[in-house]
Design an enzyme around this catalytic site. Structure first.
Site, short mmCIF file in Angstrom:
data_model
loop_
_atom_site.label_atom_id
_atom_site.label_comp_id
_atom_site.label_asym_id
_atom_site.label_seq_id
_atom_site.Cartn_x
_atom_site.Cartn_y
_atom_site.Cartn_z
N HIS A 19 7.02 -2.18 6.25
CA HIS A 19 6.47 -1.40 7.35
C HIS A 19 7.48 -1.17 8.47
O HIS A 19 7.23 -0.39 9.39
CB HIS A 19 5.22 -2.09 7.90
N ASP A 40 6.41 4.15 7.03
CA ASP A 40 5.13 4.28 7.72
C ASP A 40 3.99 4.35 6.71
O ASP A 40 4.17 4.75 5.55
CB ASP A 40 5.12 5.54 8.59
#
Length: 428
Positions: free
Chosen positions: A399, A403
Protein backbone atom coordinates in the site's frame (compact mmCIF):
# COMPACT_ATOMS: atom_id res chain seq x y z
CA UNK A 1 50.22 -39.35 8.72
CA UNK A 2 49.06 -35.75 8.38
CA UNK A 3 46.02 -33.52 8.69
CA UNK A 4 43.93 -32.11 5.86
CA UNK A 5 41.68 -29.10 6.51
CA UNK A 6 38.56 -28.51 4.44
CA UNK A 7 37.33 -24.91 4.40
CA UNK A 8 33.87 -23.72 3.45
CA UNK A 9 34.16 -23.05 -0.30
CA UNK A 10 32.73 -20.10 -2.20
CA UNK A 11 29.13 -21.31 -2.77
CA UNK A 12 27.88 -18.39 -4.87
CA UNK A 13 28.82 -15.02 -6.26
CA UNK A 14 28.69 -12.33 -3.60
CA UNK A 15 27.94 -14.83 -0.82
CA UNK A 16 29.97 -14.19 2.36
CA UNK A 17 28.50 -16.88 4.61
CA UNK A 18 26.30 -19.97 4.57
CA UNK A 19 24.19 -21.88 7.05
CA UNK A 20 25.19 -25.42 7.96
CA UNK A 21 22.05 -27.53 7.48
CA UNK A 22 23.29 -31.13 7.48
CA UNK A 23 26.24 -33.33 8.43
CA UNK A 24 26.62 -36.56 6.47
CA UNK A 25 29.53 -37.79 8.62
CA UNK A 26 30.68 -37.86 12.25
CA UNK A 27 34.04 -37.84 14.02
CA UNK A 28 35.82 -41.15 13.47
CA UNK A 29 34.21 -41.91 10.11
CA UNK A 30 36.42 -43.05 7.23
CA UNK A 31 35.61 -41.16 4.04
CA UNK A 32 36.59 -41.52 0.42
CA UNK A 33 37.30 -38.87 -2.17
CA UNK A 34 34.13 -37.22 -3.56
CA UNK A 35 32.01 -38.53 -0.68
CA UNK A 36 29.47 -35.92 0.48
CA UNK A 37 30.43 -34.61 3.92
CA UNK A 38 27.98 -31.78 4.62
CA UNK A 39 25.34 -29.51 3.14
CA UNK A 40 25.08 -25.74 3.51
CA UNK A 41 22.39 -23.32 2.43
CA UNK A 42 22.45 -19.77 1.15
CA UNK A 43 19.58 -17.81 -0.35
CA UNK A 44 17.44 -20.98 -0.57
CA UNK A 45 20.05 -22.87 -2.58
CA UNK A 46 21.45 -25.97 -0.86
CA UNK A 47 25.06 -26.86 -1.72
CA UNK A 48 26.73 -30.17 -0.88
CA UNK A 49 30.37 -30.23 0.26
CA UNK A 50 32.35 -33.26 -1.07
CA UNK A 51 35.64 -34.57 0.28
CA UNK A 52 38.64 -33.89 -1.97
CA UNK A 53 40.68 -36.68 -0.30
CA UNK A 54 40.47 -40.05 1.47
CA UNK A 55 40.84 -39.89 5.25
CA UNK A 56 39.40 -40.14 8.76
CA UNK A 57 37.24 -37.40 10.29
CA UNK A 58 39.05 -35.80 13.25
CA UNK A 59 36.94 -32.70 13.83
CA UNK A 60 33.70 -31.10 12.63
CA UNK A 61 33.58 -27.32 12.87
CA UNK A 62 30.01 -26.30 13.54
CA UNK A 63 26.53 -27.28 14.64
CA UNK A 64 23.41 -27.59 12.51
CA UNK A 65 21.92 -24.12 12.07
CA UNK A 66 25.22 -22.31 12.58
CA UNK A 67 26.14 -19.61 10.04
CA UNK A 68 29.75 -20.03 8.86
CA UNK A 69 31.88 -17.54 6.94
CA UNK A 70 33.23 -18.51 3.55
CA UNK A 71 36.80 -19.78 3.93
CA UNK A 72 36.38 -20.91 7.54
CA UNK A 73 37.65 -24.41 8.44
CA UNK A 74 34.74 -26.84 8.76
CA UNK A 75 36.37 -30.30 8.72
CA UNK A 76 39.72 -31.80 9.73
CA UNK A 77 40.78 -35.14 8.26
CA UNK A 78 43.63 -37.50 9.12
CA UNK A 79 45.22 -38.47 5.83
CA UNK A 80 48.16 -40.42 4.47
CA UNK A 81 51.17 -38.19 3.96
CA UNK A 82 51.83 -34.74 5.37
CA UNK A 83 48.40 -33.21 4.74
CA UNK A 84 48.17 -29.43 4.65
CA UNK A 85 46.83 -28.32 8.04
CA UNK A 86 47.84 -24.64 8.60
CA UNK A 87 50.41 -24.12 11.35
CA UNK A 88 48.34 -21.28 12.80
CA UNK A 89 45.47 -23.54 13.72
CA UNK A 90 46.69 -25.76 16.56
CA UNK A 91 43.99 -24.30 18.80
CA UNK A 92 41.23 -25.78 16.64
CA UNK A 93 41.71 -29.36 17.85
CA UNK A 94 40.92 -28.12 21.36
CA UNK A 95 37.31 -28.01 20.20
CA UNK A 96 37.59 -31.65 19.25
CA UNK A 97 38.80 -32.42 22.80
CA UNK A 98 35.96 -30.53 24.46
CA UNK A 99 33.62 -33.54 24.49
CA UNK A 100 36.31 -35.46 26.43
CA UNK A 101 36.30 -32.78 29.15
CA UNK A 102 32.56 -33.34 29.67
CA UNK A 103 32.97 -36.28 32.12
CA UNK A 104 34.63 -33.87 34.60
CA UNK A 105 31.45 -31.81 34.63
CA UNK A 106 29.41 -34.94 35.08
CA UNK A 107 31.11 -35.82 38.42
CA UNK A 108 28.60 -33.87 40.55
CA UNK A 109 25.85 -36.18 39.29
CA UNK A 110 26.46 -38.87 41.92
CA UNK A 111 26.02 -36.14 44.57
CA UNK A 112 22.63 -35.28 43.11
CA UNK A 113 21.60 -38.92 43.24
CA UNK A 114 22.72 -39.07 46.86
CA UNK A 115 20.34 -36.25 47.74
CA UNK A 116 17.40 -37.80 45.98
CA UNK A 117 16.85 -40.52 48.59
CA UNK A 118 16.33 -37.68 51.06
CA UNK A 119 13.59 -36.23 48.83
CA UNK A 120 11.47 -39.36 49.09
CA UNK A 121 10.83 -38.45 52.71
CA UNK A 122 7.44 -38.99 51.15
CA UNK A 123 4.85 -36.65 52.54
CA UNK A 124 2.03 -38.52 50.86
CA UNK A 125 1.28 -40.95 53.65
CA UNK A 126 1.26 -38.05 56.12
CA UNK A 127 -1.15 -35.96 54.05
CA UNK A 128 -3.58 -38.78 53.39
CA UNK A 129 -5.22 -39.78 56.60
CA UNK A 130 -8.58 -39.87 54.92
CA UNK A 131 -9.49 -43.34 53.76
CA UNK A 132 -10.54 -43.75 50.20
CA UNK A 133 -12.92 -46.67 50.59
CA UNK A 134 -13.55 -49.44 48.13
CA UNK A 135 -14.48 -48.56 44.55
CA UNK A 136 -18.16 -48.42 43.79
CA UNK A 137 -19.76 -51.46 42.28
CA UNK A 138 -20.38 -51.59 38.54
CA UNK A 139 -23.53 -49.63 37.75
CA UNK A 140 -23.52 -47.74 41.07
CA UNK A 141 -23.68 -44.13 39.89
CA UNK A 142 -21.46 -41.77 41.95
CA UNK A 143 -22.97 -38.57 43.32
CA UNK A 144 -21.08 -35.37 42.50
CA UNK A 145 -21.89 -31.77 41.55
CA UNK A 146 -21.31 -30.68 37.89
CA UNK A 147 -18.09 -28.80 38.70
CA UNK A 148 -16.55 -31.90 40.30
CA UNK A 149 -17.66 -34.07 37.37
CA UNK A 150 -16.07 -31.63 34.88
CA UNK A 151 -12.82 -31.56 36.83
CA UNK A 152 -12.72 -35.35 37.03
CA UNK A 153 -13.51 -35.72 33.33
CA UNK A 154 -10.70 -33.32 32.35
CA UNK A 155 -8.27 -35.27 34.57
CA UNK A 156 -9.43 -38.61 33.17
CA UNK A 157 -10.72 -39.86 36.55
CA UNK A 158 -13.46 -42.45 36.94
CA UNK A 159 -15.53 -41.09 39.83
CA UNK A 160 -16.51 -44.66 40.74
CA UNK A 161 -12.98 -45.01 42.09
CA UNK A 162 -13.38 -42.03 44.47
CA UNK A 163 -15.09 -42.26 47.86
CA UNK A 164 -17.32 -39.32 48.68
CA UNK A 165 -17.35 -37.80 52.16
CA UNK A 166 -20.23 -35.41 51.56
CA UNK A 167 -23.89 -35.94 52.43
CA UNK A 168 -25.22 -39.26 51.07
CA UNK A 169 -21.71 -40.11 49.83
CA UNK A 170 -21.52 -37.06 47.54
CA UNK A 171 -18.02 -36.53 46.07
CA UNK A 172 -16.53 -33.12 46.80
CA UNK A 173 -13.51 -31.23 45.48
CA UNK A 174 -11.71 -32.19 48.70
CA UNK A 175 -12.33 -35.86 47.92
CA UNK A 176 -10.72 -35.39 44.50
CA UNK A 177 -7.77 -33.60 46.13
CA UNK A 178 -7.29 -36.54 48.48
CA UNK A 179 -7.52 -38.96 45.57
CA UNK A 180 -4.84 -37.04 43.69
CA UNK A 181 -2.63 -36.61 46.78
CA UNK A 182 -2.45 -40.37 47.23
CA UNK A 183 -1.17 -40.64 43.68
CA UNK A 184 -3.98 -43.03 42.87
CA UNK A 185 -3.91 -44.50 39.40
CA UNK A 186 -6.78 -42.92 37.54
CA UNK A 187 -8.56 -45.25 35.10
CA UNK A 188 -9.33 -43.27 31.98
CA UNK A 189 -12.94 -43.71 30.94
CA UNK A 190 -12.76 -42.19 27.48
CA UNK A 191 -9.16 -43.09 26.65
CA UNK A 192 -8.26 -39.38 26.76
CA UNK A 193 -5.45 -38.11 28.95
CA UNK A 194 -3.50 -34.86 29.18
CA UNK A 195 -0.21 -34.79 27.27
CA UNK A 196 2.33 -32.53 28.98
CA UNK A 197 5.26 -33.32 26.66
CA UNK A 198 7.15 -30.48 24.97
CA UNK A 199 9.20 -31.09 21.85
CA UNK A 200 11.88 -28.56 20.93
CA UNK A 201 12.48 -28.16 17.19
CA UNK A 202 15.38 -25.99 16.11
CA UNK A 203 14.49 -23.64 13.25
CA UNK A 204 17.28 -24.11 10.70
CA UNK A 205 17.87 -24.25 6.97
CA UNK A 206 15.02 -23.44 4.63
CA UNK A 207 12.53 -23.09 7.49
CA UNK A 208 14.65 -20.30 9.00
CA UNK A 209 15.03 -18.59 5.62
CA UNK A 210 11.25 -18.64 5.20
CA UNK A 211 10.73 -17.28 8.71
CA UNK A 212 13.20 -14.44 8.17
CA UNK A 213 11.70 -13.45 4.83
CA UNK A 214 8.12 -13.53 6.12
CA UNK A 215 9.11 -11.41 9.13
CA UNK A 216 10.77 -8.84 6.87
CA UNK A 217 7.78 -8.75 4.52
CA UNK A 218 5.25 -8.19 7.30
CA UNK A 219 7.37 -5.66 9.21
CA UNK A 220 8.29 -3.58 6.13
CA UNK A 221 5.19 -3.80 3.95
CA UNK A 222 1.73 -2.42 4.84
CA UNK A 223 -0.43 -5.01 3.09
CA UNK A 224 -3.78 -4.37 1.43
CA UNK A 225 -5.67 -7.51 0.40
CA UNK A 226 -8.29 -7.45 -2.35
CA UNK A 227 -10.60 -10.42 -3.02
CA UNK A 228 -12.55 -10.91 -6.23
CA UNK A 229 -14.84 -13.70 -7.43
CA UNK A 230 -14.06 -15.18 -10.86
CA UNK A 231 -16.39 -17.28 -13.04
CA UNK A 232 -13.99 -19.77 -14.65
CA UNK A 233 -16.63 -21.95 -16.35
CA UNK A 234 -15.63 -20.90 -19.87
CA UNK A 235 -11.93 -21.11 -19.05
CA UNK A 236 -12.32 -24.66 -17.75
CA UNK A 237 -14.21 -25.67 -20.91
CA UNK A 238 -11.44 -24.20 -23.07
CA UNK A 239 -8.73 -25.84 -20.96
CA UNK A 240 -10.39 -29.27 -21.32
CA UNK A 241 -10.71 -28.74 -25.09
CA UNK A 242 -7.03 -27.75 -25.48
CA UNK A 243 -5.83 -30.65 -23.34
CA UNK A 244 -7.92 -33.06 -25.42
CA UNK A 245 -6.26 -31.87 -28.63
CA UNK A 246 -2.70 -31.24 -27.43
CA UNK A 247 0.28 -32.88 -29.10
CA UNK A 248 2.23 -35.59 -27.33
CA UNK A 249 5.17 -33.20 -26.81
CA UNK A 250 2.99 -30.53 -25.20
CA UNK A 251 2.42 -30.37 -21.43
CA UNK A 252 -1.00 -30.67 -19.84
CA UNK A 253 -2.51 -27.26 -19.19
CA UNK A 254 -3.56 -26.27 -15.67
CA UNK A 255 -5.12 -22.98 -14.58
CA UNK A 256 -1.71 -21.39 -13.92
CA UNK A 257 -0.60 -20.78 -17.55
CA UNK A 258 -3.89 -18.97 -18.26
CA UNK A 259 -3.48 -16.84 -15.14
CA UNK A 260 0.13 -16.06 -16.06
CA UNK A 261 -0.84 -14.90 -19.54
CA UNK A 262 -3.68 -12.82 -18.08
CA UNK A 263 -1.22 -11.21 -15.64
CA UNK A 264 1.18 -10.38 -18.48
CA UNK A 265 -1.59 -8.57 -20.39
CA UNK A 266 -2.79 -6.75 -17.24
CA UNK A 267 0.77 -5.68 -16.35
CA UNK A 268 1.20 -4.22 -19.85
CA UNK A 269 -1.56 -1.76 -18.88
CA UNK A 270 -0.32 -1.24 -15.29
CA UNK A 271 3.46 -1.73 -15.29
CA UNK A 272 3.78 -0.33 -11.74
CA UNK A 273 2.53 -3.71 -10.45
CA UNK A 274 5.62 -5.46 -11.87
CA UNK A 275 8.18 -3.84 -9.61
CA UNK A 276 10.55 -4.17 -6.67
CA UNK A 277 10.56 -1.48 -3.98
CA UNK A 278 13.90 -0.54 -2.38
CA UNK A 279 12.51 1.06 0.76
CA UNK A 280 15.99 1.96 2.06
CA UNK A 281 16.77 4.10 -0.99
CA UNK A 282 13.11 5.00 -1.71
CA UNK A 283 13.46 3.74 -5.27
CA UNK A 284 10.94 1.65 -7.22
CA UNK A 285 12.58 -0.65 -9.77
CA UNK A 286 9.90 -1.14 -12.43
CA UNK A 287 10.80 -4.10 -14.64
CA UNK A 288 9.96 -4.56 -18.29
CA UNK A 289 10.35 -8.33 -18.13
CA UNK A 290 7.62 -10.20 -16.26
CA UNK A 291 9.33 -12.76 -14.02
CA UNK A 292 6.57 -14.67 -12.21
CA UNK A 293 7.43 -16.50 -9.00
CA UNK A 294 5.34 -19.62 -8.34
CA UNK A 295 5.16 -20.33 -4.60
CA UNK A 296 5.52 -24.10 -4.24
CA UNK A 297 5.31 -26.32 -1.17
CA UNK A 298 8.06 -28.94 -0.97
CA UNK A 299 9.03 -31.55 1.65
CA UNK A 300 11.62 -29.04 2.93
CA UNK A 301 9.30 -26.03 3.01
CA UNK A 302 8.08 -23.19 0.82
CA UNK A 303 10.20 -22.20 -2.19
CA UNK A 304 9.48 -19.79 -5.04
CA UNK A 305 10.88 -20.93 -8.40
CA UNK A 306 10.66 -18.25 -11.07
CA UNK A 307 9.32 -18.35 -14.63
CA UNK A 308 11.58 -15.80 -16.32
CA UNK A 309 10.19 -13.59 -19.10
CA UNK A 310 6.62 -14.82 -19.04
CA UNK A 311 5.84 -12.03 -21.51
CA UNK A 312 7.87 -13.94 -24.13
CA UNK A 313 6.18 -17.31 -23.54
CA UNK A 314 2.88 -18.56 -24.95
CA UNK A 315 0.40 -20.70 -23.02
CA UNK A 316 2.27 -23.94 -23.70
CA UNK A 317 5.65 -22.36 -22.96
CA UNK A 318 4.43 -21.15 -19.57
CA UNK A 319 3.04 -24.61 -18.77
CA UNK A 320 6.27 -26.36 -19.74
CA UNK A 321 8.40 -24.03 -17.61
CA UNK A 322 6.08 -24.39 -14.61
CA UNK A 323 6.33 -28.19 -14.85
CA UNK A 324 10.12 -28.07 -15.10
CA UNK A 325 10.46 -25.74 -12.10
CA UNK A 326 7.94 -27.66 -10.00
CA UNK A 327 9.88 -30.89 -10.50
CA UNK A 328 13.19 -29.20 -9.63
CA UNK A 329 11.66 -27.69 -6.48
CA UNK A 330 10.19 -31.00 -5.28
CA UNK A 331 13.42 -32.93 -5.85
CA UNK A 332 15.59 -30.20 -4.32
CA UNK A 333 17.58 -29.72 -7.52
CA UNK A 334 16.43 -26.15 -8.27
CA UNK A 335 19.39 -23.85 -8.91
CA UNK A 336 20.00 -20.40 -7.44
CA UNK A 337 19.13 -18.92 -10.82
CA UNK A 338 15.77 -20.71 -10.85
CA UNK A 339 14.89 -19.52 -7.34
CA UNK A 340 15.68 -15.80 -7.65
CA UNK A 341 14.73 -12.79 -9.73
CA UNK A 342 10.91 -12.73 -9.48
CA UNK A 343 9.07 -9.43 -9.96
CA UNK A 344 5.56 -10.62 -9.04
CA UNK A 345 4.35 -13.88 -7.46
CA UNK A 346 1.45 -16.35 -7.66
CA UNK A 347 0.55 -18.42 -4.61
CA UNK A 348 -1.93 -21.29 -4.73
CA UNK A 349 -2.95 -24.11 -2.40
CA UNK A 350 -4.76 -25.96 -5.18
CA UNK A 351 -7.91 -27.80 -4.13
CA UNK A 352 -7.14 -26.91 -0.47
CA UNK A 353 -7.05 -23.22 -1.29
CA UNK A 354 -9.95 -22.18 0.92
CA UNK A 355 -12.45 -19.46 0.11
CA UNK A 356 -10.29 -16.47 1.05
CA UNK A 357 -6.62 -16.08 1.98
CA UNK A 358 -4.41 -13.11 2.90
CA UNK A 359 -1.14 -13.88 1.08
CA UNK A 360 2.12 -12.31 2.27
CA UNK A 361 3.98 -10.34 -0.41
CA UNK A 362 7.27 -11.84 -1.58
CA UNK A 363 9.53 -9.00 -0.40
CA UNK A 364 10.68 -6.73 -2.06
CA UNK A 365 7.93 -7.20 -4.69
CA UNK A 366 4.79 -5.06 -4.49
CA UNK A 367 2.07 -7.59 -5.42
CA UNK A 368 1.13 -11.24 -5.00
CA UNK A 369 -1.83 -13.06 -6.60
CA UNK A 370 -3.48 -15.74 -4.47
CA UNK A 371 -5.53 -18.50 -6.09
CA UNK A 372 -8.33 -20.05 -4.00
CA UNK A 373 -10.08 -23.34 -4.65
CA UNK A 374 -12.57 -23.78 -7.47
CA UNK A 375 -16.17 -24.70 -6.59
CA UNK A 376 -19.37 -25.27 -8.57
CA UNK A 377 -22.03 -22.96 -7.16
CA UNK A 378 -25.56 -21.94 -8.20
CA UNK A 379 -25.41 -18.47 -9.76
CA UNK A 380 -28.37 -16.27 -10.75
CA UNK A 381 -28.37 -15.38 -14.47
CA UNK A 382 -31.39 -13.08 -14.30
CA UNK A 383 -33.96 -15.81 -14.89
CA UNK A 384 -32.78 -18.88 -12.98
CA UNK A 385 -30.01 -20.34 -10.90
CA UNK A 386 -27.46 -22.19 -13.02
CA UNK A 387 -24.33 -24.13 -11.96
CA UNK A 388 -21.10 -22.20 -12.57
CA UNK A 389 -17.49 -22.94 -11.67
CA UNK A 390 -16.39 -20.14 -9.37
CA UNK A 391 -13.00 -19.26 -7.89
CA UNK A 392 -11.74 -16.39 -5.77
CA UNK A 393 -8.52 -14.46 -6.28
CA UNK A 394 -7.17 -13.17 -2.95
CA UNK A 395 -4.36 -10.77 -3.76
CA UNK A 396 -2.15 -8.52 -1.61
CA UNK A 397 -0.42 -5.26 -2.56
CA UNK A 398 2.17 -2.95 -1.03
CA UNK A 399 0.00 0.00 0.00
CA UNK A 400 3.02 2.32 0.10
CA UNK A 401 3.29 2.24 -3.69
CA UNK A 402 0.04 0.64 -4.91
CA UNK A 403 -3.24 2.45 -4.21
CA UNK A 404 -6.38 0.45 -3.55
CA UNK A 405 -7.94 1.73 -6.78
CA UNK A 406 -5.00 0.53 -8.88
CA UNK A 407 -5.10 -2.86 -7.16
CA UNK A 408 -8.81 -3.21 -7.94
CA UNK A 409 -8.35 -2.18 -11.59
CA UNK A 410 -5.55 -4.73 -11.96
CA UNK A 411 -7.59 -7.63 -10.54
CA UNK A 412 -10.69 -6.59 -12.50
CA UNK A 413 -8.66 -6.74 -15.71
CA UNK A 414 -7.45 -10.25 -14.84
CA UNK A 415 -11.05 -11.21 -14.02
CA UNK A 416 -12.23 -10.06 -17.47
CA UNK A 417 -9.49 -12.04 -19.21
CA UNK A 418 -10.16 -15.23 -17.26
CA UNK A 419 -13.93 -15.03 -17.66
CA UNK A 420 -13.56 -14.42 -21.41
CA UNK A 421 -10.45 -16.52 -22.09
CA UNK A 422 -10.47 -15.87 -25.84
CA UNK A 423 -9.21 -12.36 -25.01
CA UNK A 424 -5.99 -13.91 -23.64
CA UNK A 425 -5.08 -14.89 -27.21
CA UNK A 426 -5.85 -11.49 -28.72
CA UNK A 427 -2.67 -9.57 -29.50
CA UNK A 428 -2.37 -5.87 -28.87
Amino acid sequence: MGEFVIKLPDVGEGVAEAELVEWHVKVGDLVREDMILAAVMTDKATVEIPSPVDGEILWLGGEIGQVIAIGSPIIRLKVEGEGHAPAAEPAKPVKAEEPKVQPAKAEPKPEIKVEKPAAPVVHTPVSAPVTVGAPRAEGDKPLAPPAVRLRAREAGVDLRQVTGTGPAGRITHEDLDTFFARGAQKPVVSGLAPDTSVKEIKVVGLRRKIAEKMAIAKSHIPHITYVEEIDVTSLEELRALLNGKKRADQPKLTLLPFLMRAMVKAIAEQPQLNALYDDDANIIHQHGGVHIGIAAQTPSGLVVPVVKHAEARDLWGCAAEVNLLAEAAKTGTATREQLTGSTITITSLGSMGGIVTTPVINYPEVAIIGVNKMMTRPMWDGAAFIPRKMMNLSSSFDHRVIDGWDAAVFIQRIKTLLETPALIFVEG
